[in-house]
Design a protein around this motif. Structure first.
Motif, PDB file in Angstrom:
ATOM      1  N   ASN A 144       0.865  -1.177   0.132  1.00 30.91           N
ATOM      2  CA  ASN A 144      -0.005  -0.117  -0.061  1.00 30.91           C
ATOM      3  C   ASN A 144       0.827   1.207  -0.015  1.00 30.91           C
ATOM      4  N   ARG A 145       1.759   1.167   0.909  1.00 31.43           N
ATOM      5  CA  ARG A 145       2.748   2.352   1.003  1.00 31.43           C
ATOM      6  C   ARG A 145       3.556   2.653  -0.403  1.00 31.43           C
ATOM      7  N   ALA A 146       3.767   1.737  -1.062  1.00 31.01           N
ATOM      8  CA  ALA A 146       4.464   1.821  -2.403  1.00 31.01           C
ATOM      9  C   ALA A 146       3.635   2.688  -3.302  1.00 31.01           C
ATOM     10  N   LEU A 147       2.361   2.153  -3.431  1.00 32.80           N
ATOM     11  CA  LEU A 147       1.442   2.496  -4.445  1.00 32.80           C
ATOM     12  C   LEU A 147       1.046   3.763  -3.952  1.00 32.80           C
ATOM     13  N   ILE A 148       0.790   4.374  -2.883  1.00 34.61           N
ATOM     14  CA  ILE A 148       0.323   5.778  -2.722  1.00 34.61           C
ATOM     15  C   ILE A 148       1.548   6.632  -2.929  1.00 34.61           C
TER      16      ILE A 148
ATOM     17  N   ILE B 218      -1.622  14.194   6.543  1.00 37.59           N
ATOM     18  CA  ILE B 218      -1.427  13.125   7.092  1.00 37.59           C
ATOM     19  C   ILE B 218      -2.259  11.869   6.621  1.00 37.59           C
ATOM     20  N   LEU B 219      -1.841  11.022   5.942  1.00 39.88           N
ATOM     21  CA  LEU B 219      -3.057   9.920   5.519  1.00 39.88           C
ATOM     22  C   LEU B 219      -2.657   8.584   6.662  1.00 39.88           C
TER      23      LEU B 219
ATOM     24  N   MET C 201      -1.708  12.327  18.387  1.00 35.98           N
ATOM     25  CA  MET C 201      -1.072  13.397  17.533  1.00 35.98           C
ATOM     26  C   MET C 201      -1.845  14.572  17.866  1.00 35.98           C
ATOM     27  N   ARG C 202      -3.183  14.380  18.111  1.00 37.60           N
ATOM     28  CA  ARG C 202      -4.122  15.826  18.397  1.00 37.60           C
ATOM     29  C   ARG C 202      -3.471  16.439  19.646  1.00 37.60           C
ATOM     30  N   SER C 203      -3.077  15.769  20.682  1.00 43.55           N
ATOM     31  CA  SER C 203      -2.584  16.231  21.819  1.00 43.55           C
ATOM     32  C   SER C 203      -1.110  16.842  21.812  1.00 43.55           C
ATOM     33  N   ILE C 204      -0.545  16.692  20.476  1.00 39.20           N
ATOM     34  CA  ILE C 204       0.764  17.208  20.201  1.00 39.20           C
ATOM     35  C   ILE C 204       0.594  18.590  19.642  1.00 39.20           C
ATOM     36  N   PRO C 205       1.048  19.743  20.404  1.00 42.62           N
ATOM     37  CA  PRO C 205       0.521  21.055  19.824  1.00 42.62           C
ATOM     38  C   PRO C 205       0.836  21.345  18.340  1.00 42.62           C
ATOM     39  N   ALA C 206       2.065  20.946  17.823  1.00 43.52           N
ATOM     40  CA  ALA C 206       2.717  21.019  16.755  1.00 43.52           C
ATOM     41  C   ALA C 206       1.846  20.499  15.533  1.00 43.52           C
ATOM     42  N   LEU C 207       1.008  19.281  16.021  1.00 46.48           N
ATOM     43  CA  LEU C 207       0.101  18.515  14.943  1.00 46.48           C
ATOM     44  C   LEU C 207      -1.424  18.746  15.136  1.00 46.48           C
ATOM     45  N   ASP C 208      -1.623  19.455  15.985  1.00 41.25           N
ATOM     46  CA  ASP C 208      -3.122  19.544  16.517  1.00 41.25           C
ATOM     47  C   ASP C 208      -3.952  19.971  15.241  1.00 41.25           C
ATOM     48  N   LYS C 209      -3.369  20.775  14.375  1.00 41.16           N
ATOM     49  CA  LYS C 209      -3.904  21.542  13.160  1.00 41.16           C
ATOM     50  C   LYS C 209      -3.755  20.695  11.771  1.00 41.16           C
ATOM     51  N   THR C 210      -2.988  19.937  11.743  1.00 45.36           N
ATOM     52  CA  THR C 210      -2.792  19.053  10.694  1.00 45.36           C
ATOM     53  C   THR C 210      -3.847  18.262  10.260  1.00 45.36           C
ATOM     54  N   PRO C 211      -4.156  18.487   8.736  1.00 46.42           N
ATOM     55  CA  PRO C 211      -5.043  17.600   8.522  1.00 46.42           C
ATOM     56  C   PRO C 211      -4.864  16.066   8.532  1.00 46.42           C
ATOM     57  N   ILE C 212      -5.633  15.232   9.236  1.00 45.67           N
ATOM     58  CA  ILE C 212      -5.533  13.842   9.145  1.00 45.67           C
ATOM     59  C   ILE C 212      -6.523  13.255   8.585  1.00 45.67           C
ATOM     60  N   VAL C 213      -6.195  12.410   7.489  1.00 44.52           N
ATOM     61  CA  VAL C 213      -7.374  11.638   6.837  1.00 44.52           C
ATOM     62  C   VAL C 213      -7.345  10.135   6.838  1.00 44.52           C
ATOM     63  N   ALA C 214      -8.061   9.533   7.345  1.00 43.92           N
ATOM     64  CA  ALA C 214      -8.155   8.001   7.509  1.00 43.92           C
ATOM     65  C   ALA C 214      -8.161   7.425   6.165  1.00 43.92           C
ATOM     66  N   LEU C 215      -7.258   6.402   5.848  1.00 43.98           N
ATOM     67  CA  LEU C 215      -7.432   5.739   4.653  1.00 43.98           C
ATOM     68  C   LEU C 215      -7.318   4.403   4.893  1.00 43.98           C
ATOM     69  N   THR C 216      -8.659   3.872   4.649  1.00 48.66           N
ATOM     70  CA  THR C 216      -8.872   2.394   5.364  1.00 48.66           C
ATOM     71  C   THR C 216      -9.917   1.496   4.441  1.00 48.66           C
ATOM     72  N   ALA C 217      -9.630   0.119   4.704  1.00 48.25           N
ATOM     73  CA  ALA C 217     -10.827  -0.581   4.351  1.00 48.25           C
ATOM     74  C   ALA C 217     -11.680  -0.953   4.946  1.00 48.25           C
ATOM     75  N   ARG C 218     -11.946  -0.238   6.248  1.00 47.32           N
ATOM     76  CA  ARG C 218     -13.007  -0.412   6.851  1.00 47.32           C
ATOM     77  C   ARG C 218     -14.101   0.210   6.388  1.00 47.32           C
ATOM     78  N   THR C 219     -15.336  -0.317   6.054  1.00 49.80           N
ATOM     79  CA  THR C 219     -16.235   0.420   5.401  1.00 49.80           C
ATOM     80  C   THR C 219     -17.544   0.146   6.213  1.00 49.80           C
TER      81      THR C 219
ATOM     82  N   THR D 261     -11.884   5.546   1.576  1.00 48.86           N
ATOM     83  CA  THR D 261     -11.826   4.202   1.707  1.00 48.86           C
ATOM     84  C   THR D 261     -11.086   3.624   0.616  1.00 48.86           C
ATOM     85  N   LYS D 262     -10.312   2.288   0.976  1.00 50.32           N
ATOM     86  CA  LYS D 262      -9.577   1.517   0.101  1.00 50.32           C
ATOM     87  C   LYS D 262     -10.466   0.346  -0.246  1.00 50.32           C
ATOM     88  N   PRO D 263     -10.254   0.003  -1.642  1.00 53.56           N
ATOM     89  CA  PRO D 263      -9.157   0.528  -2.586  1.00 53.56           C
ATOM     90  C   PRO D 263      -9.458   1.860  -2.942  1.00 53.56           C
ATOM     91  N   ILE D 264      -8.508   2.685  -3.199  1.00 57.55           N
ATOM     92  CA  ILE D 264      -8.510   4.069  -3.681  1.00 57.55           C
ATOM     93  C   ILE D 264      -8.736   4.026  -5.088  1.00 57.55           C
TER      94      ILE D 264
END
Ligand code: ADP
Length: 449
Positions: free
Chosen positions: A28-32, A64-65, A82-100, A118-121
């Protein structure tokens, strides 16, 4: 075959956007990575949640994916952390998952994600989805939904925590069992070896005395007396090693018994030094006993055991100080309370008055790393890489079994005392040195026989 068309980078992204992709699956990592790189993103990969957190702190990605199903910290937990780390609390985090399954999206959002893919993308659409989140798109849900899924999420966290604690407890029990098996084996092996070695030791000494043709102390090299002497010295060392192992098992089992009597510490330290000097006179070191030692009052203790303490400390000081260096031994009385000595942090709370003596063994050697200064008193603990182990009690950087300080501490504690070390750090070039402090109370040992 899918043809990848370059797309316009949104105007507000003035720099090449960095995307951190966290997924335990290498394919997955290689593809993305390939896909997003071809759209001119900089892609950074992490295999686990913990690795992802470390990289995110360092790289400060634009987005962050997050894979959700991962061993260790899963995607939800990594996001919440990550949300509790001040430097990252505003960074967009997007779940990329096969869980549907129903509710998965909402769970990802309450964990702290801003979006859910959702995966597959869909290869053509995926970069546009990423850009939309970079441009500020945020998935939402109603307040009631959030409340409901927050409850579900905290339930899940507690269940995972419980499972982890059970796992850790089981692993800990297993470790204790294995550790006991190991200790039992070492003790039994040492006992088994002791009997034949005592015989060899005795006969080697007899042989040495019989083979000695004259009263001359140094028999000619290669003569039977010389050879018998070498056998005796080797067996003597073997015997010391076995005694060390047996001593450590006594200390661990709290069974070390002391033969208590008034002890003159100067005599004990001198005897330890004479013994060391006899076995290796070749090192070019200045060893000084401060006159403060001569005025030390007697303490109640076991002279043989205390000799072993100072033998170990002197032997280590000799081993870890290069030729040309110096070793000094000092002593003073501490009374009535440790607070007045400036050494209060180091005193056992069980020592009611804190009155006794402190002896220091200081060297100008390689020093000890601050982080190692507690560990070195653990049994079998050796700082240096054992691949370069050279067995010697006095050669520079010579090694042992890692039992010396553990036994030393055991003996001192059996006397109700305490040992600690001070050193600015380990530096084989700068030679910052180490000072070992031994505190021995005047005589209220909990092991008094
Ligand atoms: P051993 O019995 O193998 O000599 P010890 O328990 O006496 O082991 O010491 C453990 C470790 O502590 C040593 O391997 C060494 O790295 C470190 N150490 C002990 N004394 C000194 C010292 N005076 N200077 C530097 N390092 C020391």
């Amino acid at each position: 075959m899918t043809c990848i068309e370059p797309i316009d980078v949104p105007p507000q992204l003035t720099h090449k956007a960095t995307v951190l992709y966290i997924d335990d699956d290498a394919v997955n990592r290689a593809l993305i990575n390939r896909l997003l790189s071809s759209y001119n993103f900089k892609v950074v990969e992490a295999q686990t949640g913990l690795e992802g957190i470390a990289i995110a702190k360092k790289e400060r990605p634009d987005l962050i994916l997050m894979d959700i199903n991962m061993p260790g910290l899963d995607g939800h937990e990594t996001t919440t952390r990550m949300r509790s780390i001040p430097a990252l609390d505003k960074t967009p985090i997007v779940a990329l998952t096969a869980r549907t399954a129903k509710g998965e999206r909402e769970l990802a959002l309450v964990a702290g994600c801003d979006g859910y893919i959702t995966k597959p993308i869909e290869v053509d659409n995926f970069p546009h989805q990423v850009i939309a989140y970079l441009e500020g798109q945020r998935d939402t849900m109603s307040g009631a939904e959030r409340q409901h899924f927050l409850g579900q999420y905290s339930q899940k966290l507690v269940e995972r925590l419980e499972a982890k604690i059970i796992q850790l407890e089981q692993a800990n029990q297993k470790l204790h069992k294995v550790d006991k098996l190991k200790s039992d084996f070492i003790t039994l092996a040492a006992h088994e070896l002791r009997t034949p070695i005592t015989l060899i030791y005795g006969y080697a000494r007899l042989l040495q005395l019989t083979a000695q043709e004259s009263d001359d102390n140094v028999p000619p090299e290669g003569s039977p007396g010389d050879l018998a002497g070498r056998i005796f010295d080797a067996v003597h060392r073997l015997n010391e090693t076995i005694n060390d192992i047996l001593n450590i098992s006594l200390i661990e089992a709290n069974q070390m018994r002391l033969e208590r009597e008034p002890v003159n510490l100067v005599e004990v330290i001198n005897a330890a030094f004479r013994e060391l000097n006899r076995t290796n006179p070749q090192r070019l070191l200045t060893i000084g006993f401060d006159h403060s030692l001569t005025s030390l009052p007697s303490i109640i203790g076991d002279p043989q055991r205390l000799q072993q303490v100072f033998w170990n400390l002197l032997s280590n000081a000799i081993k870890f100080t290069p030729d040309g260096g110096s070793i000094s031994v000092k002593g003073w009385v501490v009374a009535p309370g440790p607070a007045e000595t400036g050494l209060s942090h180091a005193f056992p709370t069980s020592t009611a008055s804190g009155s006794g003596v402190v002896v220091t063994v200081a060297d100008t050697g390689v020093g000890i790393d601050l982080a190692e200064q507690v560990n070195i008193f653990d049994r079998f603990y050796i700082v240096a890489n054992t691949a370069y182990h050279t067995s010697s009690k006095t050669a520079f950087q010579g090694g042992g079994l890692g039992l010396g300080l553990s036994i030393t501490r055991g003996i001192i504690q059996a006397h109700g005392g305490r040992i600690w070390v001070e050193s600015p750090g380990h530096d084989p070039q700068g030679m910052p040195g180490s000072t070992f402090f031994v505190f021995l109370p005047f005589g209220d040992s909990p092991y008094a026989s």
